[in-house]
Design an enzyme around this catalytic site. Structure first.
Site, short mmCIF file in Angstrom:
data_model
loop_
_atom_site.label_atom_id
_atom_site.label_comp_id
_atom_site.label_asym_id
_atom_site.label_seq_id
_atom_site.Cartn_x
_atom_site.Cartn_y
_atom_site.Cartn_z
N LYS A 1 -2.71 0.86 5.82
CA LYS A 1 -1.26 0.85 5.55
C LYS A 1 -0.50 2.58 5.22
O LYS A 1 0.33 2.34 4.68
CB LYS A 1 -0.88 0.20 4.34
N HIS B 1 -10.57 2.56 9.59
CA HIS B 1 -9.90 2.66 8.34
C HIS B 1 -11.22 3.13 7.32
O HIS B 1 -11.03 3.31 6.32
CB HIS B 1 -9.30 1.28 7.48
N SER C 1 2.59 -1.35 0.48
CA SER C 1 2.33 -2.11 1.86
C SER C 1 1.20 -3.05 1.95
O SER C 1 1.20 -3.90 2.46
CB SER C 1 2.43 -0.79 2.70
S1 PPS Z 1 -2.48 -1.32 8.78
O1 PPS Z 1 -2.58 -2.76 8.62
O2 PPS Z 1 -3.57 -0.54 8.03
O3 PPS Z 1 -2.72 -0.90 10.42
O4 PPS Z 1 -1.05 -0.82 8.76
P1 PPS Z 1 -0.46 0.58 8.82
O5 PPS Z 1 0.08 0.41 10.52
O6 PPS Z 1 -1.36 1.65 8.75
O7 PPS Z 1 0.81 0.61 7.98
C1 PPS Z 1 1.89 -0.38 8.15
C2 PPS Z 1 3.05 0.57 7.48
O8 PPS Z 1 3.54 1.59 8.39
C3 PPS Z 1 4.83 1.41 8.62
N1 PPS Z 1 5.35 1.59 10.03
C4 PPS Z 1 6.33 2.63 10.15
N2 PPS Z 1 7.14 3.34 9.29
C5 PPS Z 1 7.88 4.30 10.00
N3 PPS Z 1 8.06 4.22 11.12
C6 PPS Z 1 7.54 3.56 12.10
N4 PPS Z 1 7.76 3.50 13.50
C7 PPS Z 1 6.40 2.41 11.67
N5 PPS Z 1 5.68 1.60 12.07
C8 PPS Z 1 5.12 1.18 11.05
C9 PPS Z 1 5.04 -0.22 8.37
O9 PPS Z 1 6.45 -0.60 7.95
C10 PPS Z 1 4.14 -0.29 7.07
O10 PPS Z 1 4.74 0.22 6.00
P2 PPS Z 1 5.66 -0.58 5.05
O11 PPS Z 1 5.81 0.35 3.71
O12 PPS Z 1 4.80 -1.95 4.55
O13 PPS Z 1 6.82 -1.05 5.75
#
Ligand code: PPS
Length: 308
Positions: A36, A107, A137
């Site tokens: 996340k 991860h 998240s």
């Molecule tokens: S995972 O399941 O571990 O692969 O999740 P991960 O991708 O690491 O994290 C998900 C969070 O990243 C946010 N996200 C983004 N933020 C900004 N810009 C872009 N383009 C973007 N893409 C993914 C996503 O919204 C999750 O954060 P939260 O706070 O839950 O919204």
């Protein structure tokens, strides 16, 4: 929920032994993150940097096939197989059949990663994110997975936070051997000057996506014209990924999590810095801050919990 006994017997060590011995190629690129922290974002961005911004060639391939998860592919542990099936990820993906250069995501904490990453000096892009937003998240993801299994889940964010700070929630325990945010991040922070390591901040990417795409390109030794960088930034913006069914993992969301991908995908959800303020109570915040102080007391790492 998976109970403590199952976790104790889950064979995490066995799984990790296999991953530790995984044969890497010297031109493999590893994206490493605590869950996340911006994994999905980096998985969208890196293939485009490598292919010079050719969106058409990636747009119909699921991100997990472009950039597969090490721990979901290099393991035959029965519990992990069960989790894979539950989560619906890369069940039969063969990393050995991928063409080079492969981009692989994990991860796992550094001590569980393939030993050859160090020996062959593979490039590692590490993405960090402030742990309060990570916790929120993670909470949404864990709640979505548990409710899809008709389990009650956590009664509140505060209840989840207690498990998060001791790495006791299901995902942290079963898949990642109970790794704490601080152990994960501080290791790579201490390695940030190594020539094969690029340490990134989610919060920096939010503030300056174009500058951070250039950073990744320079690290991967790819020359990109400004118009290509702009095109990648546009494709990887939050708004654009929020409309991209592949990035949302729409099939997984609707079939496994039983949620509406556009509204509730936990992979592209809110994408904010400081969203934690809507979840942490005053008591949660005090507890977290006191612990965080101890976590980073010997480090000069400075996370941004809010943007100006
Ligand atoms: S995972 O399941 O571990 O692969 O999740 P991960 O991708 O690491 O994290 C998900 C969070 O990243 C946010 N996200 C983004 N933020 C900004 N810009 C872009 N383009 C973007 N893409 C993914 C996503 O919204 C999750 O954060 P939260 O706070 O839950 O919204």
């Amino acid at each position: 929920m998976v109970d403590a006994e199952t976790i104790a017997n889950c064979g995490f060590d066995l799984q990790v032994n296999k991953i530790r011995r995984f044969q890497v190629r010297s031109d493999d690129i590893f994206i490493v993150t605590y869950p996340k922290s911006g994994t999905t974002w980096m998985k969208e961005l890196v293939p485009l940097v490598i292919n010079g911004g050719d969106i058409d060639s990636i747009k119909d391939t699921p991100p997990d096939a472009r950039v597969p998860h090490l721990e979901f592919t290099v393991s035959d542990d029965p519990l992990l197989k069960h989790l894979q099936a539950t989560l619906g990820v890369n069940e039969d993906f063969d990393l050995n059949k991928m063409v080079s250069p492969r981009t692989i995501v994990s991860h796992l904490e550094a001590k569980y990663l393939p030993q050859q990453i160090e020996e062959k000096k593979c490039k590692v892009i590490y993405v960090s994110r402030n742990p309060k937003d990570v916790a929120v998240s993670c909470f949404h993801f864990v709640q979505a997975v548990t409710s899809s299994r008709s389990s009650p889940g956590y009664e509140s964010f505060s209840a989840f936070l207690l498990d998060f700070i001791s790495a006791k929630n299901d995902a942290q325990c079963v898949i990642y051997g109970g790794s704490l945010w601080k152990d994960h991040v501080l290791h790579w922070w201490s390695r940030r000057h190594d020539s094969n390591v690029l340490f990134m901040f989610y919060e920096d990417m939010k503030q300056d996506l174009i500058g951070n795409i250039r950073k990744v390109a320079e690290f991967l030794e790819v020359k990109l014209d400004d118009n290509v960088v702009d095109k990648i930034a546009d494709h990887c913006s939050f708004d654009s990924m929020k409309k991209n069914p592949m990035a949302l993992k729409s099939d997984y969301c609707s079939q496994r999590l039983k949620v509406n991908p556009t509204q509730d995908s936990p992979f592209v959800r809110k994408g904010k810095v400081g969203g934690w303020k809507n979840y942490f109570t005053v008591a949660d915040n005090e507890l977290f801050d006191s612990l965080y102080k101890v976590w980073i007391k010997d480090s000069d790492l400075k996370m941004q919990f809010d943007l100006p």
